[in-house]
Design an enzyme around this catalytic site. Structure first.
Site, PDB file in Angstrom:
ATOM      1  N   GLY A 174      35.888  35.712  40.190  1.00  0.00           N
ATOM      2  CA  GLY A 174      36.078  34.416  39.546  1.00  0.00           C
ATOM      3  C   GLY A 174      36.747  33.387  40.423  1.00  0.00           C
ATOM      4  N   ARG A 216      31.588  33.119  34.600  1.00  0.00           N
ATOM      5  CA  ARG A 216      32.534  32.413  35.467  1.00  0.00           C
ATOM      6  C   ARG A 216      32.183  32.555  36.954  1.00  0.00           C
ATOM      7  NH1 ARG A 216      34.404  37.262  33.986  1.00  0.00           N
ATOM      8  NH2 ARG A 216      35.611  38.560  35.434  1.00  0.00           N
ATOM      9  N   LYS A 242      28.743  42.608  45.445  1.00  0.00           N
ATOM     10  CA  LYS A 242      29.156  41.201  45.424  1.00  0.00           C
ATOM     11  C   LYS A 242      29.204  40.621  46.835  1.00  0.00           C
ATOM     12  CE  LYS A 242      31.796  40.961  41.125  1.00  0.00           C
ATOM     13  NZ  LYS A 242      33.113  40.717  40.489  1.00  0.00           N
ATOM     14  N   CYS A 252      59.274  36.222  47.158  1.00  0.00           N
ATOM     15  CA  CYS A 252      60.329  35.269  46.788  1.00  0.00           C
ATOM     16  C   CYS A 252      60.155  34.836  45.336  1.00  0.00           C
ATOM     17  CB  CYS A 252      60.297  34.051  47.699  1.00  0.00           C
ATOM     18  SG  CYS A 252      60.719  34.400  49.428  1.00  0.00           S
ATOM     19  N   CYS A 286      42.050  39.746  33.399  1.00  0.00           N
ATOM     20  CA  CYS A 286      41.109  38.960  32.594  1.00  0.00           C
ATOM     21  C   CYS A 286      40.231  39.849  31.722  1.00  0.00           C
ATOM     22  CB  CYS A 286      40.266  38.066  33.488  1.00  0.00           C
ATOM     23  SG  CYS A 286      39.196  38.955  34.629  1.00  0.00           S
ATOM     24  N   CYS A 290      59.816  30.551  24.866  1.00  0.00           N
ATOM     25  CA  CYS A 290      58.881  29.492  25.258  1.00  0.00           C
ATOM     26  C   CYS A 290      57.874  29.281  24.131  1.00  0.00           C
ATOM     27  CB  CYS A 290      58.201  29.809  26.584  1.00  0.00           C
ATOM     28  SG  CYS A 290      57.055  31.215  26.520  1.00  0.00           S
TER      29      CYS A 290
END
Length: 389
Positions: A51, A83, A96, A184, A198, A335
């Protein structure tokens, strides 16, 4: 380890053909023939031809990257086609890498492709990565992402990161000019299955195209020197709300001190972030339990309505070095849906390993579904919508 060289061009610059092919970008102010020549001389490795990899491959091929390496061991499946638009129904079951090279060669016959119909592994990563100027992470596999990071740190190669999950996308540039590395941002991998790919979480067909196109743009910037790259920043796309913003990244000195690959990148590293349901959080309110609540939604969302006792530290301003918590009380990250609270909880847990840190599953959406406006304060006029713990 050289890849299978699929097509070969001579090194002479195809003046008349290139003048027409690249005329729309060569004419750009600040780009010109010099930048185009840099693209022609560049060697870029794309890890993953799915994708994210498809738009990266298509645009870098079209723009005239001289040599493109592609590594992927997968075959085309029907579920890819919504996609991964480089492929079609006749390609189902085919490699692929081989299919991509065949099609991309017809887009630009002057690009040299090096095909690796295999997985990137501890055994081959350094041998492959050393041959390229830039590495593009177009995978959906977190273990491979850490392998890419470490190989690039050891080889002193920048890598362009991209990730998509449901309606959110991330892009950054790591290990560039002494900038932050992927470690990091996330020093250790989450537990196996902690972050769904996904296949389990789903992905809207167009979203990888947006993220992959941005990755291709970062590659072009790194090669030509035009504009400003995302080194030092994580760009976050909220495709559902059509919003995007950047979060500044801090350098962890130890993340640059990698001298050898690990024996394995398949091991499960425990994510110590605890999960809290909205029902459990509601019970905490009802029982009078003492806890710290940090809301990492955008400031405008916080000011529209937030839970009692919450302080606002928006995700794009989140800096663990400026956050001080009370280890005697549990810390609850909150959130809109739960993804950003989990991400910031991981970062905070790494700074305060002894703390009891939770991420609320489903966030405000689940809370409002279950409890409507109970314990919600609106609007916030007392602290201006932001404070530091």
């Amino acid at each position: 380890m050289p890849g299978k060289q699929v097509n070969n061009t001579d090194d002479a610059f195809h003046d008349s053909e290139d003048a027409g092919r690249y005329s729309r970008q060569v004419v750009l102010s600040g780009f010109g023939l010099a930048a185009q020549q840099k693209l022609k001389e560049a060697r870029v490795l794309i890890v993953g031809a799915g994708g994210l990899g498809v738009p990266v491959l298509q645009y870098l091929t079209g723009m005239g990257i001289g040599t493109i390496g592609i590594i992927d061991a997968d075959v085309v499946s029907l579920s890819n086609l919504h996609r991964q638009v480089l492929y079609n129904e006749n390609d189902i079951g085919k490699s692929k890498v081989e299919t991509a090279v065949n099609k991309l060669s017809k887009l630009n016959r002057n690009v040299r492709f090096e095909a690796y119909n295999q997985l990137l592994s501890v055994q081959n990563a350094l041998e492959i990565v050393i041959n390229y100027d830039i590495v593009v992470d177009a995978t959906d596999n977190i273990s491979t992402r850490y392998l890419i990071n470490d190989a690039c740190v050891i080889s002193h190669k920048p890598f362009v990161y991209g990730a998509v999950q449901q309606f959110e996308g991330h892009v950054s540039v790591f290990n560039y000019l002494n900038g932050p590395t992927y470690r990091c941002l996330y020093s250790t991998p989450p537990a196996n299955g902690e972050i769904p790919d996904c296949n389990t979480a789903g992905v809207l067909g167009v979203t990888p195209a947006i993220v992959g196109s941005q990755q291709a743009l970062q590659v072009v910037k790194l090669i030509t020197g035009i504009g400003k790259t995302l080194s030092g920043y994580l760009q976050i796309f909220d495709f559902l709300q059509d919003e995007q913003y950047k979060m500044k990244l801090k350098i962890r000195a130890e993340s640059r001190q990698i001298t050898a690959l690990r024996n394995s990148y398949a091991e499960v590293v425990c994510n110590t972030v605890l999960k809290l349901s909205v029902d459990e959080l509601f019970d905490w309110y009802e029982s009078g339990k003492q806890f710290q609540l940090i809301d990492v939604r955008e400031l405008k969302d916080f000011q529209t309505g937030h839970l009692t006792g919450a302080v606002s530290i928006p995700y794009n301003q989140f800096n663990t070095g400026e956050i001080h918590i009370n280890n005697k009380q549990p810390v609850v990250m909150f959130c809109q849906k739960g993804a950003r609270s989990n991400s910031t909880a991981q970062m905070l847990q790494q700074r305060y390993p002894e703390a009891e840190i939770y991420s609320v599953l489903g966030g405000m959406e689940y809370w409002e579904d279950e409890f409507d406006d109970e314990y919600i304060i609106t609007p916030d006029l007392q602290n201006g919508g932001g404070s530091t713990v």
